[in-house]
Design a protein around this motif. Structure first.
Motif, PDB file in Angstrom:
ATOM      1  N   ALA A 129       1.245  24.552 -15.862  1.00 31.42           N
ATOM      2  CA  ALA A 129       0.218  25.176 -16.703  1.00 31.42           C
ATOM      3  C   ALA A 129      -1.083  24.403 -16.612  1.00 31.42           C
ATOM      4  CB  ALA A 129       0.680  25.239 -18.162  1.00 31.42           C
ATOM      5  N   ILE A 130      -2.190  25.130 -16.644  1.00 31.33           N
ATOM      6  CA  ILE A 130      -3.523  24.524 -16.675  1.00 31.33           C
ATOM      7  C   ILE A 130      -4.114  24.722 -18.065  1.00 31.33           C
ATOM      8  CG2 ILE A 130      -5.864  24.640 -15.761  1.00 31.33           C
ATOM      9  CD1 ILE A 130      -4.720  25.391 -13.073  1.00 31.33           C
ATOM     10  N   THR A 131      -4.621  23.639 -18.630  1.00 33.50           N
ATOM     11  CA  THR A 131      -5.239  23.687 -19.953  1.00 33.50           C
ATOM     12  C   THR A 131      -6.442  24.629 -19.925  1.00 33.50           C
ATOM     13  OG1 THR A 131      -4.617  21.368 -20.221  1.00 33.50           O
ATOM     14  CG2 THR A 131      -6.201  22.257 -21.788  1.00 33.50           C
ATOM     15  N   ILE A 184       1.010  26.377 -25.493  1.00 34.63           N
ATOM     16  CA  ILE A 184       1.698  26.274 -24.204  1.00 34.63           C
ATOM     17  C   ILE A 184       3.097  25.698 -24.381  1.00 34.63           C
ATOM     18  CG2 ILE A 184       0.792  23.986 -23.599  1.00 34.63           C
ATOM     19  CD1 ILE A 184       1.493  27.025 -21.267  1.00 34.63           C
ATOM     20  N   THR A 185       3.285  24.827 -25.372  1.00 35.15           N
ATOM     21  CA  THR A 185       4.611  24.274 -25.631  1.00 35.15           C
ATOM     22  C   THR A 185       5.560  25.377 -26.076  1.00 35.15           C
ATOM     23  OG1 THR A 185       3.633  22.152 -26.246  1.00 35.15           O
ATOM     24  CG2 THR A 185       5.897  22.552 -26.956  1.00 35.15           C
ATOM     25  N   GLN A 186       5.053  26.317 -26.863  1.00 36.68           N
ATOM     26  CA  GLN A 186       5.873  27.451 -27.275  1.00 36.68           C
ATOM     27  C   GLN A 186       6.289  28.285 -26.059  1.00 36.68           C
ATOM     28  OE1 GLN A 186       4.260  29.661 -30.675  1.00 36.68           O
ATOM     29  NE2 GLN A 186       2.876  27.957 -31.070  1.00 36.68           N
ATOM     30  N   PRO A 206       7.333  29.381 -13.161  1.00 40.44           N
ATOM     31  CA  PRO A 206       6.155  30.022 -13.759  1.00 40.44           C
ATOM     32  C   PRO A 206       4.931  29.109 -13.706  1.00 40.44           C
ATOM     33  CG  PRO A 206       8.078  30.232 -15.191  1.00 40.44           C
ATOM     34  CD  PRO A 206       8.434  29.252 -14.122  1.00 40.44           C
ATOM     35  N   PHE A 207       3.797  29.694 -13.377  1.00 43.56           N
ATOM     36  CA  PHE A 207       2.527  28.971 -13.324  1.00 43.56           C
ATOM     37  C   PHE A 207       1.569  29.679 -14.272  1.00 43.56           C
ATOM     38  CE2 PHE A 207      -1.297  27.892 -10.330  1.00 43.56           C
ATOM     39  CZ  PHE A 207      -1.847  27.113 -11.334  1.00 43.56           C
ATOM     40  N   PHE A 208       1.323  29.072 -15.432  1.00 38.87           N
ATOM     41  CA  PHE A 208       0.448  29.646 -16.455  1.00 38.87           C
ATOM     42  C   PHE A 208      -0.970  29.171 -16.175  1.00 38.87           C
ATOM     43  CE2 PHE A 208      -1.247  30.256 -20.750  1.00 38.87           C
ATOM     44  CZ  PHE A 208      -0.665  31.459 -21.104  1.00 38.87           C
ATOM     45  N   ARG A 209      -1.789  30.056 -15.588  1.00 42.82           N
ATOM     46  CA  ARG A 209      -3.100  29.668 -15.079  1.00 42.82           C
ATOM     47  C   ARG A 209      -4.176  29.583 -16.153  1.00 42.82           C
ATOM     48  NH1 ARG A 209      -4.012  33.690 -10.201  1.00 42.82           N
ATOM     49  NH2 ARG A 209      -6.080  33.537 -11.153  1.00 42.82           N
ATOM     50  N   ASN A 210      -3.969  30.262 -17.279  1.00 41.96           N
ATOM     51  CA  ASN A 210      -4.953  30.236 -18.367  1.00 41.96           C
ATOM     52  C   ASN A 210      -6.337  30.684 -17.922  1.00 41.96           C
ATOM     53  OD1 ASN A 210      -4.528  29.705 -21.149  1.00 41.96           O
ATOM     54  ND2 ASN A 210      -3.647  27.728 -20.618  1.00 41.96           N
TER      55      ASN A 210
END
Length: 227
Positions: A129-131, A184-186, A206-210
């Motif tokens: 994940a990216i902030t 993101i922790t959720q 999974p890659f959460f790109r935000n």
């Protein structure tokens, strides 16, 4: 370094009693922390320059190393070393193999004095994940899952932990969402919950790109993104 630039980071989720009463190791960030104050989080932090040169007791498992290589130029061993170091610094827990390490570099000498070398044995890369933009610090974080059975330390002994996280505890997975968690922790918790009884490395990650326009989730190693 510009605090708004994206730094590589590693986070580790340690899962205990997964067959009976699954619990995860978390702690609370301080009220004065610049990044996510007061939030309950997994141990983790930015990759240090020296993490690239840390001699791991064994290589990162091939499936996870391949997933880590997707869209990244940072070596898998550096990310694994960062995860193990952050676990040690923030909780005092040891993910390692019994061995002498007389030439341990600064930042690892306390770990070495326990009589261990860092080992990624059992580490699984499960999320990236990216902030999002707008926060005081931004990270490109890789999340690793480890079983508490792989720890070379007493899982209830946090006496060697530094003071970055307080109220360290093993939280029942079913109750974790009752705590004050970053968004993101959720999201990651949902992924961990789905993998509690699956010990094989994930086929895709999974890659959460935000992205600003859409919180796009792509599957590293998969064929198509999911919204």
């Amino acid at each position: 370094m510009d605090k708004t630039s994206i730094r590589d980071a590693a986070t580790i989720i340690v899962l205990r009693d997964r067959a009976s009463n699954p619990r995860i190791l978390m702690g609370q960030r301080g009220a004065k922390a610049v990044f996510m104050p007061n939030k309950f989080v997994f141990p983790g932090g930015a990759v240090d320059a020296g993490d690239r040169a840390i001699p791991l007791a064994k290589p990162v498992a091939a499936p996870c190393a391949a997933r880590l290589a997707d869209q990244s130029t940072l070596p898998a061993n550096a990310l694994a070393a960062a995860a193990i170091r952050e676990l040690w610094e923030e909780t005092g827990q040891i993910l390692g193999t019994a061995a002498d390490w007389p030439d341990a570099p600064q930042g690892w000498r306390g770990f070495a004095r326990t009589g261990h070398r860092p080992s990624p044995d059992g580490l699984q890369f499960v999320f990236r994940a990216i902030t999002p933009k707008g926060l005081p610090r931004r990270f490109d974080a890789r999340f690793f899952l480890a079983d508490a059975g792989a720890l070379a330390s007493d899982p209830d002994d946090f006496s060697n932990a530094e003071d970055e996280l307080r109220d360290l505890q093993w939280i029942p997975l079913a109750q974790a969402r009752d705590f004050d968690l970053p968004f993101i922790t959720q999201v990651v918790l949902a992924e961990v919950s789905a993998r509690v009884h699956d010990t094989a490395p994930p086929a895709t990650v999974p890659f959460f790109r935000n992205d600003d326009e859409a919180h796009l989730v792509a599957q590293l190693g998969g064929d198509s993104p999911l919204r």
